[in-house]
Design a protein around this motif. Structure first.
Motif, PDB file in Angstrom:
ATOM      1  N   VAL A 161      -5.486  -7.666  -3.933  1.00 37.46           N
ATOM      2  CA  VAL A 161      -5.800  -6.579  -3.003  1.00 37.46           C
ATOM      3  C   VAL A 161      -6.539  -7.159  -1.796  1.00 37.46           C
ATOM      4  CG1 VAL A 161      -7.050  -4.404  -2.729  1.00 37.46           C
ATOM      5  CG2 VAL A 161      -5.931  -4.942  -4.917  1.00 37.46           C
ATOM      6  N   PRO A 162      -6.138  -6.822  -0.572  1.00 39.83           N
ATOM      7  CA  PRO A 162      -6.824  -7.341   0.615  1.00 39.83           C
ATOM      8  C   PRO A 162      -8.293  -6.919   0.646  1.00 39.83           C
ATOM      9  CG  PRO A 162      -4.719  -6.353   1.217  1.00 39.83           C
ATOM     10  CD  PRO A 162      -4.977  -5.987  -0.215  1.00 39.83           C
ATOM     11  N   CYS A 163      -9.128  -7.820   1.168  1.00 40.64           N
ATOM     12  CA  CYS A 163     -10.560  -7.564   1.285  1.00 40.64           C
ATOM     13  C   CYS A 163     -10.943  -7.476   2.760  1.00 40.64           C
ATOM     14  CB  CYS A 163     -11.344  -8.686   0.590  1.00 40.64           C
ATOM     15  SG  CYS A 163     -13.136  -8.440   0.558  1.00 40.64           S
ATOM     16  N   SER A 187      -8.654 -11.974  -0.067  1.00 44.51           N
ATOM     17  CA  SER A 187      -8.010 -10.997  -0.949  1.00 44.51           C
ATOM     18  C   SER A 187      -8.415 -11.272  -2.387  1.00 44.51           C
ATOM     19  CB  SER A 187      -6.487 -11.047  -0.813  1.00 44.51           C
ATOM     20  OG  SER A 187      -5.994 -12.346  -1.145  1.00 44.51           O
ATOM     21  N   SER A 221     -13.125  -5.699  -2.838  1.00 49.01           N
ATOM     22  CA  SER A 221     -11.849  -5.013  -2.605  1.00 49.01           C
ATOM     23  C   SER A 221     -11.465  -4.087  -3.742  1.00 49.01           C
ATOM     24  CB  SER A 221     -10.739  -6.041  -2.365  1.00 49.01           C
ATOM     25  OG  SER A 221     -10.440  -6.764  -3.550  1.00 49.01           O
TER      26      SER A 221
END
Length: 319
Positions: free
Chosen positions: A182-184, A189, A194
């Motif tokens: 999941v992108p942060c 990521s 995130s």
């Protein structure tokens, strides 16, 4: 008895008060942070707030020794400079925070000290809050972001480059969506933030199939969970479990006397706290099985108290 002005300078509001040597906050006051107006405007407004508090303290016969600031951003505590910051406060990076306030207040630069706001929060809880009387404490905050601080012998561990405490930015096995990290917000990521921050709970709810029109924000997800909506319950449990595992892993590395958990999610009650603590304790090494996991006590006053402690206790320093 000496006193200090403690300032909590955040992205949306700036709170300040006169802090006593016993960790009490007198005359608390809050102003909006002019986060879109630039650093000069923010320093002007903050100096005005501090000046008014210093005047009130003088009128009460209180001896103010200096000004401590807990500020958003990475703060070089040795120079009093904002090393870097997010766009939550435009133009904040590079600001000469302590020198700018000193010039506006007519005070010697040495009488103003600053650290990152989460370090100030942790210092407040260590001095006069949930971790009072302990030799070491790990505080982790789960809210809009995820941050933390280890306080050792009354000193927050700031790090060699003053970046210590970014505990939201290491890998979490929970931060994956169908095998994709999941992108942060930091640009990486698969990080703790995130999946375990407040906004991340809402994003998880949507990824699990929740409807956007039902969840305007994270509070709405908790309201849905309270009404028994299963997707919201799953999203909260996932975020809380990721939070707990991360804190447990940090405790394994740092071995603090106590752990303190704070932030908006920690304040949401048992639906978040129970799975968080369960995952935390499941992650601990056997020798740490009895470690106290405490809810922060000082609430919104914590960073003000910790900022005051910068003046009333030992001066902060990097590694």
């Amino acid at each position: 008895m000496q006193y200090a002005i403690g300032v909590d300078l955040g992205g949306t509001k700036t709170a300040a008060g006169v802090v006593s040597a016993a960790g009490e906050v007198l005359f608390p006051a809050t102003i909006p942070t002019l986060n879109l107006a630039g650093s000069d405007a923010i320093l002007d407004a903050t100096a005005g707030l501090v000046s008014s508090l210093m005047g009130r303290a003088r009128a009460e016969g209180l001896d103010v020794a200096g000004v401590g600031v807990g500020s958003a951003g990475v703060i070089d505590a040795a120079r009093g400079v904002v090393v870097s910051a997010t766009d939550a406060i435009l133009g904040w990076a590079g600001t000469a925070l302590t020198a700018g306030l000193a010039a506006r207040l007519g005070l010697p630069p040495s009488s103003i000290l600053a650290v990152n706001d989460v370090h100030a929060h942790a210092l407040g809880e260590s001095w006069a809050g949930a971790a009072a009387g302990t030799a070491s404490s790990l505080l982790v905050a789960f809210g809009t972001g995820v941050g933390g601080s280890l306080v050792l012998a009354g000193q927050p561990l700031l790090g060699h480059r003053f970046v210590g405490g970014h505990v939201g930015h290491f890998a979490s096995p929970y931060a994956f969506d169908g095998g994709t990290p999941v992108p942060c917000v930091c640009g990486g990521s698969g990080h703790v933030e995130s999946i375990a921050s407040g906004p991340a709970v809402r994003e998880t709810y949507l990824r699990l199939g929740g409807r956007e029109e039902d969840a305007a924000d994270t509070r709405a997800v908790f309201a849905l969970a309270g009404a028994g909506e299963t997707t919201a319950i799953r999203a909260i449990k996932l975020g809380a479990s990721a939070a707990g595992q991360a804190v447990g892993g940090l405790a394994n590395v740092l071995d603090p006397e106590v752990v303190v958990v704070t932030g908006g999610l920690a304040d949401a009650g048992e639906p978040w706290w129970q799975p968080m603590e369960h995952a935390l304790r499941a992650e601990l090494l056997p020798a740490l099985g009895g470690i106290p996991v405490l809810h922060a006590k000082l609430g919104n006053a914590a960073a003000m108290v910790g900022a005051g402690r910068l003046i009333l206790g030992p001066a902060p320093h990097g590694s």
